[in-house]
Design a protein around this motif. Structure first.
Motif, PDB file in Angstrom:
ATOM      1  N   THR A 298       0.857  -1.183   0.000  1.00 12.03           N
ATOM      2  CA  THR A 298       0.000   0.000   0.000  1.00 12.03           C
ATOM      3  C   THR A 298       0.897   1.238   0.000  1.00 12.03           C
ATOM      4  O   THR A 298       2.096   1.136   0.244  1.00 12.03           O
ATOM      5  CB  THR A 298      -0.946   0.008   1.223  1.00 12.03           C
ATOM      6  N   ALA A 299       0.299   2.390  -0.248  1.00 13.27           N
ATOM      7  CA  ALA A 299       1.068   3.648  -0.304  1.00 13.27           C
ATOM      8  C   ALA A 299       1.770   3.907   1.024  1.00 13.27           C
ATOM      9  O   ALA A 299       1.191   3.730   2.091  1.00 13.27           O
ATOM     10  CB  ALA A 299       0.119   4.799  -0.616  1.00 13.27           C
ATOM     11  N   GLY A 300       3.022   4.328   0.953  1.00 11.41           N
ATOM     12  CA  GLY A 300       3.750   4.729   2.155  1.00 11.41           C
ATOM     13  C   GLY A 300       4.246   3.575   3.013  1.00 11.41           C
ATOM     14  O   GLY A 300       4.648   3.778   4.153  1.00 11.41           O
ATOM     15  N   HIS A 301       4.201   2.361   2.471  1.00 13.22           N
ATOM     16  CA  HIS A 301       4.653   1.192   3.238  1.00 13.22           C
ATOM     17  C   HIS A 301       6.170   1.222   3.408  1.00 13.22           C
ATOM     18  O   HIS A 301       6.899   1.535   2.478  1.00 13.22           O
ATOM     19  CB  HIS A 301       4.244  -0.081   2.488  1.00 13.22           C
ATOM     20  N   ALA A 302       6.638   0.880   4.608  1.00 13.82           N
ATOM     21  CA  ALA A 302       8.085   0.792   4.842  1.00 13.82           C
ATOM     22  C   ALA A 302       8.406  -0.419   5.697  1.00 13.82           C
ATOM     23  O   ALA A 302       7.692  -0.721   6.657  1.00 13.82           O
ATOM     24  CB  ALA A 302       8.595   2.047   5.540  1.00 13.82           C
ATOM     25  N   ALA A 303       9.479  -1.106   5.314  1.00  7.86           N
ATOM     26  CA  ALA A 303      10.088  -2.087   6.207  1.00  7.86           C
ATOM     27  C   ALA A 303      11.151  -1.338   6.997  1.00  7.86           C
ATOM     28  O   ALA A 303      11.592  -0.255   6.595  1.00  7.86           O
ATOM     29  CB  ALA A 303      10.709  -3.213   5.401  1.00  7.86           C
ATOM     30  N   LEU A 304      11.533  -1.895   8.130  1.00  4.58           N
ATOM     31  CA  LEU A 304      12.592  -1.285   8.929  1.00  4.58           C
ATOM     32  C   LEU A 304      13.736  -2.275   9.065  1.00  4.58           C
ATOM     33  O   LEU A 304      13.522  -3.433   9.428  1.00  4.58           O
ATOM     34  CB  LEU A 304      12.064  -0.902  10.322  1.00  4.58           C
ATOM     35  N   LEU A 305      14.930  -1.820   8.748  1.00  2.00           N
ATOM     36  CA  LEU A 305      16.106  -2.675   8.831  1.00  2.00           C
ATOM     37  C   LEU A 305      16.955  -2.248  10.026  1.00  2.00           C
ATOM     38  O   LEU A 305      17.404  -1.100  10.092  1.00  2.00           O
ATOM     39  CB  LEU A 305      16.921  -2.561   7.537  1.00  2.00           C
ATOM     40  N   ILE A 306      17.125  -3.167  10.969  1.00  4.77           N
ATOM     41  CA  ILE A 306      17.973  -2.891  12.129  1.00  4.77           C
ATOM     42  C   ILE A 306      19.235  -3.725  11.916  1.00  4.77           C
ATOM     43  O   ILE A 306      19.360  -4.863  12.378  1.00  4.77           O
ATOM     44  CB  ILE A 306      17.261  -3.258  13.447  1.00  4.77           C
ATOM     45  N   GLU A 307      20.140  -3.131  11.148  1.00 11.68           N
ATOM     46  CA  GLU A 307      21.289  -3.869  10.630  1.00 11.68           C
ATOM     47  C   GLU A 307      22.171  -4.447  11.746  1.00 11.68           C
ATOM     48  O   GLU A 307      22.545  -5.616  11.703  1.00 11.68           O
ATOM     49  CB  GLU A 307      22.134  -2.932   9.756  1.00 11.68           C
ATOM     50  N   ASP A 308      22.457  -3.615  12.749  1.00 10.95           N
ATOM     51  CA  ASP A 308      23.388  -4.054  13.801  1.00 10.95           C
ATOM     52  C   ASP A 308      22.837  -5.215  14.621  1.00 10.95           C
ATOM     53  O   ASP A 308      23.589  -5.947  15.252  1.00 10.95           O
ATOM     54  CB  ASP A 308      23.732  -2.886  14.732  1.00 10.95           C
ATOM     55  N   LEU A 309      21.512  -5.362  14.626  1.00  9.50           N
ATOM     56  CA  LEU A 309      20.909  -6.458  15.387  1.00  9.50           C
ATOM     57  C   LEU A 309      20.490  -7.602  14.458  1.00  9.50           C
ATOM     58  O   LEU A 309      19.986  -8.625  14.910  1.00  9.50           O
ATOM     59  CB  LEU A 309      19.699  -5.954  16.185  1.00  9.50           C
ATOM     60  N   GLY A 310      20.692  -7.401  13.151  1.00  8.60           N
ATOM     61  CA  GLY A 310      20.392  -8.465  12.186  1.00  8.60           C
ATOM     62  C   GLY A 310      18.914  -8.748  12.005  1.00  8.60           C
ATOM     63  O   GLY A 310      18.505  -9.884  11.779  1.00  8.60           O
ATOM     64  N   VAL A 311      18.096  -7.675  12.084  1.00 11.37           N
ATOM     65  CA  VAL A 311      16.643  -7.883  12.031  1.00 11.37           C
ATOM     66  C   VAL A 311      15.995  -7.026  10.939  1.00 11.37           C
ATOM     67  O   VAL A 311      16.320  -5.842  10.805  1.00 11.37           O
ATOM     68  CB  VAL A 311      15.999  -7.519  13.400  1.00 11.37           C
ATOM     69  N   LEU A 312      15.104  -7.645  10.174  1.00 11.69           N
ATOM     70  CA  LEU A 312      14.262  -6.897   9.244  1.00 11.69           C
ATOM     71  C   LEU A 312      12.819  -6.979   9.730  1.00 11.69           C
ATOM     72  O   LEU A 312      12.263  -8.072   9.873  1.00 11.69           O
ATOM     73  CB  LEU A 312      14.346  -7.493   7.825  1.00 11.69           C
ATOM     74  N   VAL A 313      12.224  -5.811   9.995  1.00  6.99           N
ATOM     75  CA  VAL A 313      10.799  -5.745  10.327  1.00  6.99           C
ATOM     76  C   VAL A 313      10.093  -5.458   9.007  1.00  6.99           C
ATOM     77  O   VAL A 313      10.264  -4.382   8.430  1.00  6.99           O
ATOM     78  CB  VAL A 313      10.524  -4.638  11.370  1.00  6.99           C
ATOM     79  N   ALA A 314       9.330  -6.434   8.514  1.00  5.56           N
ATOM     80  CA  ALA A 314       8.912  -6.411   7.111  1.00  5.56           C
ATOM     81  C   ALA A 314       7.567  -5.726   6.858  1.00  5.56           C
ATOM     82  O   ALA A 314       7.187  -5.539   5.705  1.00  5.56           O
ATOM     83  CB  ALA A 314       8.875  -7.831   6.555  1.00  5.56           C
ATOM     84  N   GLY A 315       6.844  -5.331   7.918  1.00  2.00           N
ATOM     85  CA  GLY A 315       5.489  -4.834   7.660  1.00  2.00           C
ATOM     86  C   GLY A 315       4.693  -5.943   6.974  1.00  2.00           C
ATOM     87  O   GLY A 315       4.960  -7.129   7.214  1.00  2.00           O
ATOM     88  N   ASP A 316       3.757  -5.573   6.112  1.00  2.00           N
ATOM     89  CA  ASP A 316       2.930  -6.620   5.484  1.00  2.00           C
ATOM     90  C   ASP A 316       3.577  -7.194   4.231  1.00  2.00           C
ATOM     91  O   ASP A 316       2.947  -7.301   3.174  1.00  2.00           O
ATOM     92  CB  ASP A 316       1.522  -6.091   5.196  1.00  2.00           C
ATOM     93  N   MET A 317       4.848  -7.556   4.349  1.00  2.53           N
ATOM     94  CA  MET A 317       5.581  -8.233   3.279  1.00  2.53           C
ATOM     95  C   MET A 317       6.198  -9.488   3.900  1.00  2.53           C
ATOM     96  O   MET A 317       6.297  -9.609   5.114  1.00  2.53           O
ATOM     97  CB  MET A 317       6.702  -7.342   2.738  1.00  2.53           C
TER      98      MET A 317
END
Ligand SMILES: [Zn+2]
Length: 270
Positions: free
Chosen positions: A143-162
């Protein structure tokens, strides 16, 4: 209950579509991403954080769908961010009355603070908070404005609805000119961004490891390709092996396939 995903990252799982609220440990308090759905669960998260002596100092909403825009006063009043487009889209969509029945929103979902997001500057690359660097990976797909968040140092991707193990790719059939191409581009972007990641947290479904992340990207790509070809995807999430309780995902797929078929036939679509 908070479940550890990585050092400094825990999730709080909802009974609503296995939604994951994510909590990231910062220097002076925590960041909460997509806080939750049912009122009792939002209160439970607030209780858990209070018991752990953690104040919520920041929040983020991955995208402007109702189940990712909720909040509860017990969580405090930190800045609640979204992408610029995510925040403006949320405001526009929430401007009128919300029909719970139409969107399948349970009665106990609190609307009071829903969608009260501050848009980050358009060129913001990371969250302006005092904690591990959280990179904003905005993309056009779900959807419009969707973002995943990458927390590189902790090795985590928060993917939202992906990258869900329970939902097939849910396309933006509302606003996107070419939803399948957008989705394919977003999968490329997420795959590149998450190259060094050990854990993927989807908005709905199971937390996965690096291997799961790769296999979900491949499965989602195959789904998108099948729809582009007008073919029936061979996908466990919508077949006889779909998880009990998740049979409705086959209906989500059928709806998407029907809209795309209609558009291909020149009907203009929904
Ligand atoms: Zn969504």
């Amino acid at each position: 209950m908070l479940r550890r995903v990585a050092d400094g990252v825990v999730v709080h799982e909802s009974t609503f579509c296995q939604s994951n609220a994510v909590v990231v440990e910062g220097s002076r308090g925590v960041l909460v991403i997509d806080a939750g759905v049912h009122e009792t669960e939002l209160e439970c998260l607030a209780d858990d954080l209070r018991a752990a002596d953690r104040e919520v100092v920041a929040a983020f909403s991955t995208h402007p769908h109702w189940d990712h825009l909720l909040w509860h006063p017990a969580l405090g009043a930190p800045p609640r961010w979204a992408t610029a487009l995510g925040a403006s889209t949320a405001r526009a969509r929430l401007a009128g009355a919300i029909d719970r029945a139409r969107f399948g929103i349970p009665d106990d979902v609190p609307f009071e603070l829903m969608g009260d997001m501050t848009g980050l500057p358009q060129d913001a690359e990371e969250l302006p908070w005092d904690g591990p660097r959280v990179r904003i990976v905005e993309h056009r797909a779900h959807t419009a404005g969707h973002a995943a968040l990458l927390i590189e140092d902790l090795g985590v991707l928060v993917a939202g609805d992906m990258l869900s193990d329970v939902f097939v790719p849910m396309l933006d059939l509302r606003d996107a000119a070419d939803p399948l191409a957008d989705y394919a581009d977003a999968l490329d972007l997420l795959e590149d961004a998450a190259a060094g990641v050990d854990a993927v947290i989807p908005g709905h479904g199971s937390v996965g490891g690096a291997g799961d992340l790769r296999s979900r990207v491949e499965l989602d790509r195959a789904y998108v390709r099948a729809l582009a070809d007008g073919a029936e995807p061979d996908d466990p999430r919508i077949g006889p092996e779909a998880r009990p309780g998740w049979e409705f995902v086959a209906d989500v797929h059928a709806r998407q396939a029907a809209v795309l078929a209609e558009r291909r036939a020149g009907g203009g679509g929904a």
